[in-house]
Motif scaffolding. Structure first.
Motif, PDB file in Angstrom:
ATOM      1  N   ILE A 248       0.849  -1.194   0.000  1.00 37.55           N
ATOM      2  CA  ILE A 248       0.000   0.000   0.000  1.00 37.55           C
ATOM      3  C   ILE A 248       0.882   1.240   0.000  1.00 37.55           C
ATOM      4  O   ILE A 248       1.881   1.313   0.730  1.00 37.55           O
ATOM      5  CB  ILE A 248      -0.937   0.042   1.222  1.00 37.55           C
ATOM      6  N   SER A 249       0.515   2.223  -0.818  1.00 41.85           N
ATOM      7  CA  SER A 249       1.143   3.548  -0.786  1.00 41.85           C
ATOM      8  C   SER A 249       0.106   4.543  -0.288  1.00 41.85           C
ATOM      9  O   SER A 249      -1.017   4.584  -0.814  1.00 41.85           O
ATOM     10  CB  SER A 249       1.628   3.958  -2.187  1.00 41.85           C
ATOM     11  N   SER A 250       0.440   5.305   0.728  1.00 40.95           N
ATOM     12  CA  SER A 250      -0.515   6.268   1.275  1.00 40.95           C
ATOM     13  C   SER A 250       0.180   7.614   1.479  1.00 40.95           C
ATOM     14  O   SER A 250       1.383   7.680   1.703  1.00 40.95           O
ATOM     15  CB  SER A 250      -1.107   5.779   2.607  1.00 40.95           C
ATOM     16  N   SER A 251      -0.618   8.668   1.372  1.00 47.43           N
ATOM     17  CA  SER A 251      -0.115  10.024   1.588  1.00 47.43           C
ATOM     18  C   SER A 251      -1.212  10.846   2.239  1.00 47.43           C
ATOM     19  O   SER A 251      -2.385  10.463   2.219  1.00 47.43           O
ATOM     20  CB  SER A 251       0.315  10.672   0.265  1.00 47.43           C
ATOM     21  N   GLY A 252      -0.838  11.979   2.822  1.00 53.13           N
ATOM     22  CA  GLY A 252      -1.843  12.802   3.488  1.00 53.13           C
ATOM     23  C   GLY A 252      -1.244  14.091   4.027  1.00 53.13           C
ATOM     24  O   GLY A 252      -0.026  14.282   4.060  1.00 53.13           O
ATOM     25  N   LEU A 253      -2.146  14.981   4.448  1.00 51.56           N
ATOM     26  CA  LEU A 253      -1.777  16.250   5.063  1.00 51.56           C
ATOM     27  C   LEU A 253      -2.577  16.435   6.345  1.00 51.56           C
ATOM     28  O   LEU A 253      -3.718  15.971   6.449  1.00 51.56           O
ATOM     29  CB  LEU A 253      -2.052  17.420   4.113  1.00 51.56           C
ATOM     30  N   THR A 254      -2.005  17.146   7.312  1.00 51.76           N
ATOM     31  CA  THR A 254      -2.656  17.387   8.599  1.00 51.76           C
ATOM     32  C   THR A 254      -3.378  18.724   8.569  1.00 51.76           C
ATOM     33  O   THR A 254      -2.857  19.708   8.043  1.00 51.76           O
ATOM     34  CB  THR A 254      -1.624  17.386   9.742  1.00 51.76           C
ATOM     35  N   ARG A 255      -4.594  18.760   9.132  1.00 53.72           N
ATOM     36  CA  ARG A 255      -5.360  19.999   9.265  1.00 53.72           C
ATOM     37  C   ARG A 255      -5.271  20.458  10.721  1.00 53.72           C
ATOM     38  O   ARG A 255      -5.400  19.656  11.643  1.00 53.72           O
ATOM     39  CB  ARG A 255      -6.822  19.771   8.867  1.00 53.72           C
ATOM     40  N   TYR A 256      -5.062  21.783  10.911  1.00 51.45           N
ATOM     41  CA  TYR A 256      -4.853  22.348  12.244  1.00 51.45           C
ATOM     42  C   TYR A 256      -5.924  23.400  12.527  1.00 51.45           C
ATOM     43  O   TYR A 256      -6.494  24.002  11.609  1.00 51.45           O
ATOM     44  CB  TYR A 256      -3.460  22.988  12.346  1.00 51.45           C
ATOM     45  N   ASP A 257      -6.191  23.635  13.842  1.00 50.90           N
ATOM     46  CA  ASP A 257      -7.139  24.680  14.208  1.00 50.90           C
ATOM     47  C   ASP A 257      -6.417  26.028  14.263  1.00 50.90           C
ATOM     48  O   ASP A 257      -5.233  26.142  13.935  1.00 50.90           O
ATOM     49  CB  ASP A 257      -7.839  24.366  15.540  1.00 50.90           C
ATOM     50  N   ALA A 258      -7.151  27.072  14.676  1.00 50.91           N
ATOM     51  CA  ALA A 258      -6.592  28.430  14.673  1.00 50.91           C
ATOM     52  C   ALA A 258      -5.402  28.556  15.626  1.00 50.91           C
ATOM     53  O   ALA A 258      -4.534  29.409  15.425  1.00 50.91           O
ATOM     54  CB  ALA A 258      -7.679  29.439  15.047  1.00 50.91           C
ATOM     55  N   ASP A 259      -5.335  27.702  16.666  1.00 54.17           N
ATOM     56  CA  ASP A 259      -4.235  27.758  17.633  1.00 54.17           C
ATOM     57  C   ASP A 259      -3.065  26.866  17.231  1.00 54.17           C
ATOM     58  O   ASP A 259      -2.089  26.740  17.980  1.00 54.17           O
ATOM     59  CB  ASP A 259      -4.738  27.344  19.024  1.00 54.17           C
ATOM     60  N   GLY A 260      -3.155  26.229  16.070  1.00 53.69           N
ATOM     61  CA  GLY A 260      -2.068  25.370  15.614  1.00 53.69           C
ATOM     62  C   GLY A 260      -2.121  23.953  16.137  1.00 53.69           C
ATOM     63  O   GLY A 260      -1.183  23.178  15.941  1.00 53.69           O
ATOM     64  N   ASN A 261      -3.241  23.551  16.776  1.00 61.38           N
ATOM     65  CA  ASN A 261      -3.374  22.183  17.282  1.00 61.38           C
ATOM     66  C   ASN A 261      -3.860  21.261  16.159  1.00 61.38           C
ATOM     67  O   ASN A 261      -4.776  21.619  15.413  1.00 61.38           O
ATOM     68  CB  ASN A 261      -4.364  22.133  18.447  1.00 61.38           C
ATOM     69  N   PRO A 262      -3.258  20.060  16.013  1.00 64.55           N
ATOM     70  CA  PRO A 262      -3.673  19.151  14.934  1.00 64.55           C
ATOM     71  C   PRO A 262      -5.086  18.624  15.174  1.00 64.55           C
ATOM     72  O   PRO A 262      -5.455  18.276  16.294  1.00 64.55           O
ATOM     73  CB  PRO A 262      -2.628  18.028  15.004  1.00 64.55           C
ATOM     74  N   ILE A 263      -5.871  18.564  14.090  1.00 56.84           N
ATOM     75  CA  ILE A 263      -7.257  18.093  14.184  1.00 56.84           C
ATOM     76  C   ILE A 263      -7.416  16.778  13.430  1.00 56.84           C
ATOM     77  O   ILE A 263      -7.826  15.771  13.996  1.00 56.84           O
ATOM     78  CB  ILE A 263      -8.234  19.142  13.626  1.00 56.84           C
ATOM     79  N   ASN A 264      -7.115  16.789  12.135  1.00 54.16           N
ATOM     80  CA  ASN A 264      -7.325  15.619  11.297  1.00 54.16           C
ATOM     81  C   ASN A 264      -6.103  15.379  10.418  1.00 54.16           C
ATOM     82  O   ASN A 264      -5.411  16.312  10.031  1.00 54.16           O
ATOM     83  CB  ASN A 264      -8.546  15.795  10.375  1.00 54.16           C
ATOM     84  N   LEU A 265      -5.889  14.098  10.096  1.00 50.83           N
ATOM     85  CA  LEU A 265      -4.949  13.712   9.048  1.00 50.83           C
ATOM     86  C   LEU A 265      -5.783  13.155   7.907  1.00 50.83           C
ATOM     87  O   LEU A 265      -6.459  12.138   8.063  1.00 50.83           O
ATOM     88  CB  LEU A 265      -3.947  12.674   9.558  1.00 50.83           C
ATOM     89  N   ILE A 266      -5.761  13.837   6.764  1.00 52.39           N
ATOM     90  CA  ILE A 266      -6.629  13.495   5.642  1.00 52.39           C
ATOM     91  C   ILE A 266      -5.754  13.111   4.459  1.00 52.39           C
ATOM     92  O   ILE A 266      -4.780  13.801   4.142  1.00 52.39           O
ATOM     93  CB  ILE A 266      -7.536  14.683   5.265  1.00 52.39           C
ATOM     94  N   GLY A 267      -6.092  11.997   3.789  1.00 53.91           N
ATOM     95  CA  GLY A 267      -5.273  11.587   2.661  1.00 53.91           C
ATOM     96  C   GLY A 267      -5.883  10.469   1.850  1.00 53.91           C
ATOM     97  O   GLY A 267      -7.076  10.163   1.956  1.00 53.91           O
ATOM     98  N   VAL A 268      -5.052   9.850   1.021  1.00 56.48           N
ATOM     99  CA  VAL A 268      -5.500   8.808   0.100  1.00 56.48           C
ATOM    100  C   VAL A 268      -4.592   7.595   0.218  1.00 56.48           C
ATOM    101  O   VAL A 268      -3.439   7.691   0.669  1.00 56.48           O
ATOM    102  CB  VAL A 268      -5.523   9.314  -1.351  1.00 56.48           C
ATOM    103  N   THR A 269      -5.124   6.436  -0.209  1.00 56.77           N
ATOM    104  CA  THR A 269      -4.354   5.199  -0.270  1.00 56.77           C
ATOM    105  C   THR A 269      -4.500   4.595  -1.660  1.00 56.77           C
ATOM    106  O   THR A 269      -5.512   4.817  -2.341  1.00 56.77           O
ATOM    107  CB  THR A 269      -4.839   4.181   0.783  1.00 56.77           C
ATOM    108  N   VAL A 270      -3.493   3.839  -2.090  1.00 55.35           N
ATOM    109  CA  VAL A 270      -3.558   3.135  -3.372  1.00 55.35           C
ATOM    110  C   VAL A 270      -2.815   1.812  -3.222  1.00 55.35           C
ATOM    111  O   VAL A 270      -1.772   1.737  -2.559  1.00 55.35           O
ATOM    112  CB  VAL A 270      -2.962   3.999  -4.509  1.00 55.35           C
TER     113      VAL A 270
END
Length: 722
Positions: free
Chosen positions: A468-490
């Motif tokens: 499996i190859s997977s990639s993603g980016l992290t989404r942060y709130d206004a204070d810089g705290n991580p919320i979600n890791l969103i990405g794709v797999t193939v």
């Protein structure tokens, strides 16, 4: 219609002259001096504990209708008690103890007070009354006297949490000012009526004195003159009150006309347009000329639409109608277009309980609906693209570890649609030898704000293994705290199998070629020893060309063997101490450096390395050969040896065309071959990849510094032994 409303207000005010003064029961020692003044201002208006009045009832009803709120209250805050002068939508007593509620919050701030969620904002401080009624939202604008004292508030309430935008706060504050104007008018009217009553008493006394004291005519005439003066004053005061009343009416009209919501009043069964503010005229795409016309004549495009029938139904039944995202076809410059509205039809009833008019309040939501449709279309296109590319998607909640995945993503891990796939399940599906690597890359992406990219081997529930190859980016709130890791797999299992087959083929081919190449190399070496005896110079040139070609073939086969050893983890190192200049001298004697190319060595010529001498020479040779290949007109090649505190650094610099920045980040990649301005170069693209692996196995670093048009400097470091 509005003039009639304010005329009725004046009649209600004149009927309320029996209001009585409230005894001052608070202790001045327990409250502030400002509170004493505020309470004195409140008592001045003589409105505490008075019966309901139509003008205030109408005002709170209007507030509830404008803001689409179920509850509106006009309250007055005494020292220990909160009195409710008018309310709509709530059955409450005439007063409550001040300490039992939060209705006195509004008198602490001249701005509009908003509690978007009472339970969240106040907690246990909320009164039993409010809790019993289930009120969650509260907004209040203070009643502010001319001297700046806050004596009460106009409040709106809802049983659901919600917000209040800036324009709505302004509207609520305007209604509160109108309520205060009515209180001022009421007080002024009471004072004038009291004066009139006093004049009447005076007149009665004077008449009695005329009967009893006919001889005192001059004195009586003087008193009558004084009384006439008082009457004139009363007349002028009444005229002034009428002017103030007209001014309040004009203010209310202006407020309605400029309100940011569409507002209209339709009168009678024919729905004659009595009031239409600027916003509703814009919504209708009409001018003020339609005011005074029946709605069916002013908007003929409504003929085949349900809204005229709905209005008639509201008029006949007296039941409010609320419309949600209703579709309306409206004409603009002769062209009909579809528009969407949220609206309310509210009946206004007379004293007999029959409907006289209908208030229309509307808000166009066409842009919101179109944006929603566009978003749905984009989501559909994205789903099609993901499905076509066989890409799975995931959305990892970093705090909870819950992982929302698409069906394609779950299929990549051998799971069905209804199976849970949390982050721990994801890690457990990875084979143990890759698990820590993937987890470290996930943590690095989250906490260092870098993209996540990983290839790893998984084991399905049925025991089969898949890449499996997977990639993603992290989404942060206004204070810089991580919320979600969103990405794709193939699923890259097929590619990995092809690469493995290719590596196996190259390994077998290189091994099979090694024996005949060795034999051929020996034969050519024997011919080189005999070429001086050849009579024909052509034979000598052919032997030299064959020697160069066999060297290239040997280099290619060696690269293939090294590549296979790296893939299998079999590239062993033989550690020894040796001089750097020793391997440089070996490279200097290489046949490829003979002729026009000059090696210039500088720096610490006595530096030694603890490494695999053959492998380090292989790396240095690769750097020098690349300098010759890619910078053929750079006849001087500079080699610099730097003895640094933690390592030895070796630099190989040419003065050729240089390497573009976009190419530099790929140059140490597997099978990467340079292509400068369309020029093709021989080789498999493995030399620098193998060099990078060799230096990495020694614990060192490798890199290139290059500027277009200036040249390139390839370098590597070898750490000092501990």
């Amino acid at each position: 219609m509005i003039l009639n409303i304010f005329s009725n207000l004046w009649l209600s005010l004149t009927k309320s002259l029996s209001c009585h003064m409230i005894e001052n029961v608070f202790s001045t020692g327990d409250i502030s001096k400002n509170e004493i003044k505020r309470l004195a201002a409140l008592r001045y208006y003589e409105i505490i504990d008075t019966p309901p009045e139509a003008c205030f009832d109408g005002l709170v009803k209007l507030a509830a209708e404008i803001f689409n709120m179920p509850i509106a209250v006009l309250s007055l805050v005494d020292a220990d008690t909160v009195f409710f002068k008018a309310n709509v939508g709530i059955d409450i007593p005439a007063s409550i103890d001040r300490k039992d509620g939060f209705f006195d919050l509004a008198i602490s701030d001249k701005d509009v007070t908003v509690l978007e969620d009472i339970q969240e904002n106040l907690g246990q401080k909320a009164s039993n009354l409010i809790e019993d009624l289930g009120i969650r939202f509260y907004a209040a604008a203070p009643l502010i006297t001319a001297e700046g004292f806050l004596i009460g508030a106009l409040s709106i309430m809802d049983k659901q949490p919600r917000g209040l935008i800036a324009s709505e706060r302004s509207i609520l504050a305007g209604l509160a000012r109108t309520a205060m104007d009515q209180i001022e008018l009421r007080k002024a009217s009471m004072a004038q009526i009291a004066d009139v009553e006093q004049v009447n008493v005076t007149l009665a006394n004077m008449q009695q004195r005329l009967i009893d004291l006919n001889g005192q005519l001059e004195s009586t005439n003087a008193q009558l003159s004084k009384a006439n003066t008082q009457l004139n004053t009363s007349y002028h005061t009444t005229a002034s009150l009428n002017r103030d009343l007209k001014k309040s009416e004009q203010r209310l009209k202006s407020f309605i006309n400029k309100a940011p919501i569409a507002f209209a009043i339709l009168t009678g069964r024919e729905m004659t347009i009595e009031v239409a503010n600027d916003m509703v005229l814009w919504v209708w795409r009409k001018t003020p000329a339609v005011i005074g016309q029946p709605l069916a004549r002013a908007l003929p495009e409504l003929k085949d639409q349900p809204y005229l029938d709905l209005l008639d139904q509201v008029f006949t039944t007296g039941v409010t109608y609320v419309g949600d995202t209703a579709l309306v076809s409206l004409e603009t410059n002769g062209v009909f277009g579809d528009h969407y509205f949220d609206f309310i039809y509210e009946p206004l009833k007379g004293e007999d309980g029959n409907t006289e008019s209908i208030i229309v309040i509307a808000n166009e939501v066409t842009d919101r609906i179109l944006q929603k449709e566009n978003l749905q279309s984009l989501n559909q296109q994205l789903e099609i693209a993901l499905e076509a590319g066989e890409l799975g998607t995931y959305n990892l909640d970093i705090q909870s570890g819950k992982n929302h995945t698409s069906s394609t993503c779950r299929a990549h891990f051998g799971l069905s649609n209804n199976e849970l796939f949390e982050f721990n399940d994801f890690l457990n599906s990875i084979v143990p030898e890759h698990r820590d690597m993937v987890n470290n890359k996930v943590q690095d992406a989250i906490f260092n704000k870098v993209p996540y990219q990983a290839e790893y081997l998984t084991q399905w529930p049925d025991g089969s293994r898949h890449w499996i190859s997977s990639s993603g980016l992290t989404r942060y709130d206004a204070d810089g705290n991580p919320i979600n890791l969103i990405g794709v797999t193939v699923d890259v299992t097929k590619r990995k199998n092809y690469e493995a087959q290719k590596d196996d083929f190259l390994s077998i081919a290189s091994h099979e070629l090694k024996t005949p190449i060795t034999s051929l190399k020996g034969t050519i070496q024997m011919l080189e020893m005999l070429k001086d005896k050849a009579a024909d110079q052509t034979i000598c040139r052919l032997i030299d060309m064959a020697a160069v070609s066999i060297k290239k073939i040997t280099t290619l086969v060696d690269d293939l063997l090294n590549m296979h050893r790296i893939s299998e983890g079999q590239l062993a190192l033989k550690w020894t101490n040796f001089s750097v200049t020793k391997i440089i001298d070996s490279c200097r004697n290489d046949a490829s450096l003979l002729g026009k190319y000059q090696l210039n060595v500088s720096g610490d010529l006595h530096a030694t390395l603890y490494a695999d001498e053959q492998r380090i020479e292989q790396v240095l040779t690769n750097f020098i050969n690349n300098a010759i290949k890619y910078a053929p007109t750079s006849y001087d090649i500079e080699i610099k040896i730097e003895h640094l505190p933690e390592h030895v650094k070796i630099n190989v610099q040419d003065f050729g065309e240089g390497i573009a920045p976009a190419v530099q980040q790929h140059i140490f990649g597997r099978y990467y071959r340079a292509n400068h301005e369309g020029k093709q170069y021989s080789g498999l693209g493995l030399g620098l990849y193998i060099a990078a692996d060799i230096i990495g196995r020694h614990g060192g670093q490798i890199g290139v510094d290059s500027t277009l048009g200036v040249g390139s400097n390839f370098w590597f470091t070898i750490p000092h032994p501990l």
